[in-house]
Design a protein around this motif. Structure first.
Motif, mmCIF file in Angstrom:
data_model
loop_
_atom_site.group_PDB
_atom_site.id
_atom_site.type_symbol
_atom_site.label_atom_id
_atom_site.label_comp_id
_atom_site.label_asym_id
_atom_site.label_seq_id
_atom_site.Cartn_x
_atom_site.Cartn_y
_atom_site.Cartn_z
ATOM 1 N N THR A 135 0.841 -1.187 0.000
ATOM 2 C CA THR A 135 0.000 0.000 0.000
ATOM 3 C C THR A 135 0.876 1.236 0.000
ATOM 4 O OG1 THR A 135 -1.930 1.034 1.032
ATOM 5 C CG2 THR A 135 -0.196 0.262 2.507
ATOM 6 N N ARG A 136 0.248 2.383 -0.272
ATOM 7 C CA ARG A 136 0.946 3.671 -0.275
ATOM 8 C C ARG A 136 0.115 4.655 0.527
ATOM 9 N NH1 ARG A 136 1.133 5.114 -5.703
ATOM 10 N NH2 ARG A 136 3.328 4.634 -6.058
ATOM 11 N N THR A 137 0.773 5.458 1.341
ATOM 12 C CA THR A 137 0.083 6.474 2.128
ATOM 13 C C THR A 137 -0.055 7.749 1.319
ATOM 14 O OG1 THR A 137 2.146 7.263 3.098
ATOM 15 C CG2 THR A 137 0.993 5.489 4.248
ATOM 16 N N SER A 138 -0.793 8.687 1.856
ATOM 17 C CA SER A 138 -1.040 9.936 1.133
ATOM 18 C C SER A 138 0.224 10.761 0.954
ATOM 19 C CB SER A 138 -2.102 10.759 1.873
ATOM 20 O OG SER A 138 -1.688 11.019 3.205
ATOM 21 N N ASN A 139 1.240 10.556 1.797
ATOM 22 C CA ASN A 139 2.485 11.306 1.636
ATOM 23 C C ASN A 139 3.493 10.593 0.731
ATOM 24 O OD1 ASN A 139 3.406 9.223 3.160
ATOM 25 N ND2 ASN A 139 4.085 10.453 4.910
ATOM 26 N N GLY A 140 3.094 9.455 0.136
ATOM 27 C CA GLY A 140 3.953 8.781 -0.827
ATOM 28 C C GLY A 140 4.777 7.652 -0.274
ATOM 29 N N ASP A 141 4.733 7.399 1.041
ATOM 30 C CA ASP A 141 5.480 6.275 1.595
ATOM 31 C C ASP A 141 4.811 4.956 1.193
ATOM 32 O OD1 ASP A 141 7.305 7.942 2.827
ATOM 33 O OD2 ASP A 141 6.167 8.032 4.705
ATOM 34 N N ALA A 182 -2.000 6.348 10.635
ATOM 35 C CA ALA A 182 -1.972 4.996 11.192
ATOM 36 C C ALA A 182 -2.051 3.972 10.067
ATOM 37 C CB ALA A 182 -3.114 4.800 12.176
ATOM 38 N N LEU A 183 -1.522 2.790 10.357
ATOM 39 C CA LEU A 183 -1.530 1.689 9.394
ATOM 40 C C LEU A 183 -2.152 0.481 10.075
ATOM 41 C CD1 LEU A 183 -0.538 0.664 6.564
ATOM 42 C CD2 LEU A 183 1.514 -0.162 7.745
ATOM 43 N N PHE A 184 -3.193 -0.089 9.453
ATOM 44 C CA PHE A 184 -3.838 -1.291 9.979
ATOM 45 C C PHE A 184 -3.263 -2.515 9.266
ATOM 46 C CE2 PHE A 184 -6.723 2.109 11.026
ATOM 47 C CZ PHE A 184 -7.130 1.787 12.323
ATOM 48 N N VAL A 185 -2.966 -3.546 10.045
ATOM 49 C CA VAL A 185 -2.279 -4.730 9.529
ATOM 50 C C VAL A 185 -3.130 -5.952 9.845
ATOM 51 C CG1 VAL A 185 -0.155 -6.091 9.592
ATOM 52 C CG2 VAL A 185 -0.063 -3.599 9.968
ATOM 53 N N ALA A 186 -3.562 -6.688 8.804
ATOM 54 C CA ALA A 186 -4.346 -7.915 8.958
ATOM 55 C C ALA A 186 -3.404 -9.106 8.892
ATOM 56 C CB ALA A 186 -5.394 -8.024 7.853
ATOM 57 N N LYS A 192 -5.437 -11.627 14.082
ATOM 58 C CA LYS A 192 -5.331 -10.331 14.754
ATOM 59 C C LYS A 192 -5.251 -9.190 13.746
ATOM 60 C CE LYS A 192 -2.817 -12.124 18.792
ATOM 61 N NZ LYS A 192 -1.563 -12.031 19.573
ATOM 62 N N ILE A 193 -5.759 -8.041 14.165
ATOM 63 C CA ILE A 193 -5.574 -6.791 13.429
ATOM 64 C C ILE A 193 -4.759 -5.866 14.327
ATOM 65 C CG2 ILE A 193 -6.685 -4.829 12.313
ATOM 66 C CD1 ILE A 193 -9.203 -6.552 12.056
ATOM 67 N N PHE A 194 -3.674 -5.314 13.776
ATOM 68 C CA PHE A 194 -2.813 -4.387 14.514
ATOM 69 C C PHE A 194 -3.013 -2.986 13.963
ATOM 70 C CE2 PHE A 194 -0.853 -8.485 14.976
ATOM 71 C CZ PHE A 194 -0.347 -8.496 16.274
ATOM 72 N N LYS A 195 -2.897 -2.015 14.866
ATOM 73 C CA LYS A 195 -2.868 -0.609 14.470
ATOM 74 C C LYS A 195 -1.464 -0.087 14.764
ATOM 75 C CE LYS A 195 -5.125 3.876 15.150
ATOM 76 N NZ LYS A 195 -6.191 4.604 15.885
ATOM 77 N N VAL A 196 -0.809 0.419 13.727
ATOM 78 C CA VAL A 196 0.588 0.835 13.842
ATOM 79 C C VAL A 196 0.677 2.328 13.543
ATOM 80 C CG1 VAL A 196 2.947 0.368 13.099
ATOM 81 C CG2 VAL A 196 1.234 -1.461 13.001
ATOM 82 N N THR A 197 1.372 3.055 14.413
ATOM 83 C CA THR A 197 1.587 4.491 14.224
ATOM 84 C C THR A 197 3.089 4.771 14.222
ATOM 85 O OG1 THR A 197 1.397 4.836 16.611
ATOM 86 C CG2 THR A 197 -0.607 5.114 15.283
#
Length: 847
Positions: A135-141, A182-186, A192-197
């Motif tokens: 995936t790609r975030t809105s800032n391009g990462d 934040a990034l959600f990881v399945a 489990k679902i993780f929330k990563v910041t």
């Protein structure tokens, strides 16, 4: 009866008790204009092959045509192959502003860039061999999820990938960023679902993650066979766990994921992201360096004298993200993620196929149970309606709470796709792609009523699901078809990609796409103006015999061009005749058993119906058997009335459409037996390879003559009874002739005939002669032209009993008999031959 002339108009000597009218209802001949061919053929009934439904058109090959659910062919969207991809499978695609694409691949753990010319460039290679999430975030990462022993990597502009998060789970199936960074990881196998910041200064250093239970290496018996055509390189098998975990409980619901989900993240706005191509570089060794296992050839802890002390190992880099469990399900895998209109997290599971809605407080509710093993795709329409794809075998509700299986992640109860993926991830590369699955996929629609309604079902597996310009698109396998779906759930099969499954897609806007296939791995650009016509090739049409091909009738709009080719093998090969254009709607292909039709549809054209007319080469009928039954037996035809038309449901009427219906079911003729002296019956078996209607002529010939005389003509069934009581005694032959004249012109009529065994006609009764009466002993003899069936005597004229001849066996044409009588006694004598002729006599002894 005068045998030298014989009957001229059929069986003139039929008994009034025997009816010879045997009729078979036949359809009238259908005429059709046919192209003249250079070989002579009988004008048998024209046969018509009609193709006008979705299922019938789908039997052919839509190279660049779409097929609507109503059975209409149209030119498909433009399709351009960008290039081949140097990988076994492609599971996610991101687009770049310069027209290139970033691809997540397996099983070499490569991140590739493919430019507009199809050139492959390696961006990064990871120690973990499979990339299922990108995936790609809105800032391009860019974030990459790897498996097994899953890690999340981050790629910043122009930098090497770094570990962003380690969940301590085996598999990372989906990554989904939100608008707040934040990034959600399945993950799987603990659902489990993780929330990563992003890590902030002062955040505590994370403890090493708790690893998922060890997984034994899959055995050869667990691994599916290697599919043909895959390019998956060998992957070293994973070492077995030190202590194998117990096998799953039989009551454990089988986990289900089918296809690694492509990310559901929207395409980020155009940026100047330009990650420099890297050499095949795994993640820095220090990051993933395993501890040295006991028993290995590790250096001694006591160095030799004079050896400088080694420098202490560099500490492993601290992951740049901080993660926590956002939701822990009771399922084995969380396979897909998306946001609903209110910003709640949607998650599809594997095991029992549940759709969860996880609120911002981390509490979840199951919105739907799909009845399949997994939900592998979730998308959101602009109006907030949720669509999700469920696949795998049908799940039966279980009263027990789901439990995660222990031991190998590749449980035999999984769907074949997920099991193959896990086996590959754990070190068995024998399956280069997910195998085909017999179970159907179901697409559900969930609106504000929260009722999950079945929207579309397919026998194929749904691998991708996306919205573009308010149209829902689904990519499937194993035949690589792309479908569009209307808001009523009506599907149009848009095109077939040159690959076994459409495994990843990336919308480009304005109904344009990048699409990737696996098995083989290729990248395509879909949409935009079409430069050429749409091409459709029909399924192979089999005439069953050898046919000349006639008109190709289309119900179409636009200038549709027709070509045909013919051959005599079930599939086209080098032995087939070449493609030839039709002329005036008539096929010019050579006579053959098989035909294929090609339709070329320019932009704006469509075809609703195709009818192919052919006439089989006329072949002669064949009579296999002629049998004359015993004398004295005749048969009267009983023609049953046709059965009444059967009632039909609306579904049956819709399935029938505008095609004629054979509602009157006609039963075959039956025959009632009738016995009388002199009756004879001949029965025969005949067939016609073309299915033509047949008529029969029956002839007889007396032994010693060469002339055949007509007994009956133009019969329509294969039974004939007649009265032979007027025929002189002798041996006769019966010949049956079959003709296909009802369906052919006189010039093309073909016949066959067969002579049965010799028939003995005996209309003369046995002769009884009293030879002598002396001293109460009566001697008499019985003679006949045929064999004797019985000789009976009675002393009172009422009770007859058999009598044996002098030689003890009734086995010749002449027999002698002896009977002892008392003075004044009489004897009645009755003799019958095998033809049923009877004679009688009387003898008396004087007092």
């Amino acid at each position: 009866m005068n045998l030298t002339e014989g009957p001229t108009e059929g069986p003139a000597l039929l008994s009034s008790r025997i009816c010879l009218v045997i009729r078979r209802l036949t359809a009238g001949l259908v005429t059709a204009a046919l192209v003249a061919q250079p070989w002579a053929a009988g004008a048998t009934k024209p046969e018509r092959v009609v193709v006008d439904t979705y299922a019938e058109f789908a039997e052919g090959t839509s190279r660049s045509t779409s097929i609507s659910e109503g059975g209409t062919l149209e030119p498909a969207p433009a399709m351009e192959k960008v290039g081949d991809v140097e990988a076994g499978q492609i599971w996610a695609v991101l687009t770049e502003p310069d027209g290139s694409a970033i691809l997540a691949t397996s099983p070499d753990g490569k991140l590739l860039r493919v430019d507009a010319t199809g050139k492959n460039t390696l961006m990064a290679r990871f120690k973990e061999t499979h990339i299922y999430a990108l995936t790609r975030t809105s800032n391009g990462d860019i974030f990459v999820g790897t498996s097994p022993d899953g890690k999340v990597y981050k790629l910043e502009k122009g930098k090497e990938p770094v570990v962003y998060f380690e969940p301590g789970e085996k598999y990372i199936w989906s990554l989904l960023p939100d608008d707040n960074g934040a990034l959600f990881v399945a993950t799987g196998t603990r659902g489990k679902i993780f929330k990563v910041t992003p890590r902030k200064p002062g955040d505590p250093v994370p403890a090493p993650p708790t690893p998922a239970p060890p997984t034994p290496a899959p055995t050869a018996a667990q691994a599916p066979p290697a599919p043909a055509g895959t390019n998956a390189p060998a992957v070293p098998p994973a070492p077995p766990a030190p202590t194998p975990a117990p096998a799953p409980s039989p009551a454990t619901p089988p986990p289900v994921p089918v296809v690694p989900p492509a990310t559901n993240a929207p395409v980020a706005p155009a940026t100047n992201l330009s990650v420099a191509p890297a050499t095949p570089a795994p993640v820095p060794a220090a990051t993933n360096a395993p501890a040295v296992a006991a028993g290995t050839n590790a250096p001694s802890s006591t160095p030799p004298a004079g050896t400088p002390a080694p420098a202490p190992p560099a500490p492993a880099p601290i992951p740049q993200g901080v993660g926590a469990v956002y939701y822990e399900s009771d399922e084995t895998h969380i396979r897909s993620l998306a946001f609903d209109a209110d910003g709640n997290l949607l998650a599809g599971s594997s095991g029992n196929g549940l759709l969860y809605r996880v609120g911002t407080d981390g509490k979840a509710v199951a919105l739907a149970s799909a009845g399949r093993q997994e939900i592998n795709r979730i998308v959101l329409a602009k109006d907030g309606v949720i669509y999700f794809a469920a696949t795998g075998p049908i799940k039966q509700p279980s009263p027990k709470s789901p439990q995660r299986p222990m031991g190998s992640s590749a449980s035999p109860n999984m769907t074949p796709q997920l099991r193959a993926l896990i086996l590959q991830s754990e070190g068995d590369s024998s399956s280069g792609r997910p195998p085909a699955m017999a179970a159907a996929s179901v697409l559900f629609r969930l609106d504000s009523s929260l009722y999950p309604a079945e929207f579309w079902t397919t026998r194929e597996t749904i691998y991708t699901l996306d919205f573009e310009a308010d149209t829902l698109y689904a990519g499937t396998g194993k035949d690589g078809y792309l479908y569009s779906l209307s808001d009523r759930g009506e599907a149009t099969r848009l095109l077939k990609l040159d690959g076994e499954i459409i495994s990843a897609t990336a919308p480009l806007g304005k109904n344009r796409w990048l699409m990737a296939t696996s098995g083989p791995s290729r990248l395509f650009r879909i949409g935009g103006p079409r430069s050429g016509p749409g091409i459709y090739e029909s399924d192979i049409i089999d005439s069953d015999l050898f046919a000349r091909w006639g008109s190709i009738n289309l119900k179409a709009r636009g200038d549709v061009h027709i070509r045909t080719r013919s051959g005599n093998t079930p599939r086209p090969d080098k032995s087939w005749y070449d493609w030839v254009p039709a002329k005036g709607g008539q096929s010019l292909s050579q006579p053959s058993r098989y035909l294929q039709v090609e339709l070329s549809l320019p932009n704006g054209a469509s075809v609703d119906r195709m009818e192919v007319v052919h006439v089989d080469k006329n072949l002669p009928p064949r009579i296999d058997r002629v049998e004359v039954l015993a004398s004295g037996s005749g048969y009267v035809p009983i023609v049953p009335p046709p059965l009444m038309p059967q009632p039909k449901s609306p579904e049956q009427l819709l399935a029938q459409g505008d095609r004629p219906s054979d509602d009157l079911l006609k039963l075959p003729t039956r025959y009632q037996p009738s016995e009388a002296r002199g009756l004879r019956t001949v029965v025969w078996k005949a067939l016609d390879p073309n299915g033509d209607d047949l008529i029969y002529n029956v002839y007889f010939r007396i032994e010693g003559s060469q002339d055949w005389r007509l007994l009956a003509k133009e019969l329509t069934d294969s039974v004939l009874s007649w009265d032979s009581s007027g025929w002189p005694d002798g041996n006769y032959y019966i010949k049956v002739e079959a003709s296909d004249a009802p369906n052919n012109t006189p010039e093309d009529e073909l016949k066959d005939w067969l002579v049965g065994k010799v028939v003995e006609v005996d209309n003369t009764a046995p002769q009884i002669k009293i030879d002598s009466i002396q001293n109460g002993l009566v001697a008499f003899s019985v003679t006949d032209e045929s064999m004797l069936r019985s000789v009976l005597i009675s002393r009172n004229g009422k009770d007859f009993k058999p009598i044996q001849p002098v030689d003890g066996i009734l086995d010749s044409r002449a027999e002698t008999f002896r009977v002892k009588l008392s003075p004044g006694e009489i004897i009645f004598i009755r003799a019958e031959d095998t033809a049923g002729n009877v004679s009688s006599s009387l003898a008396e002894v004087k007092k």
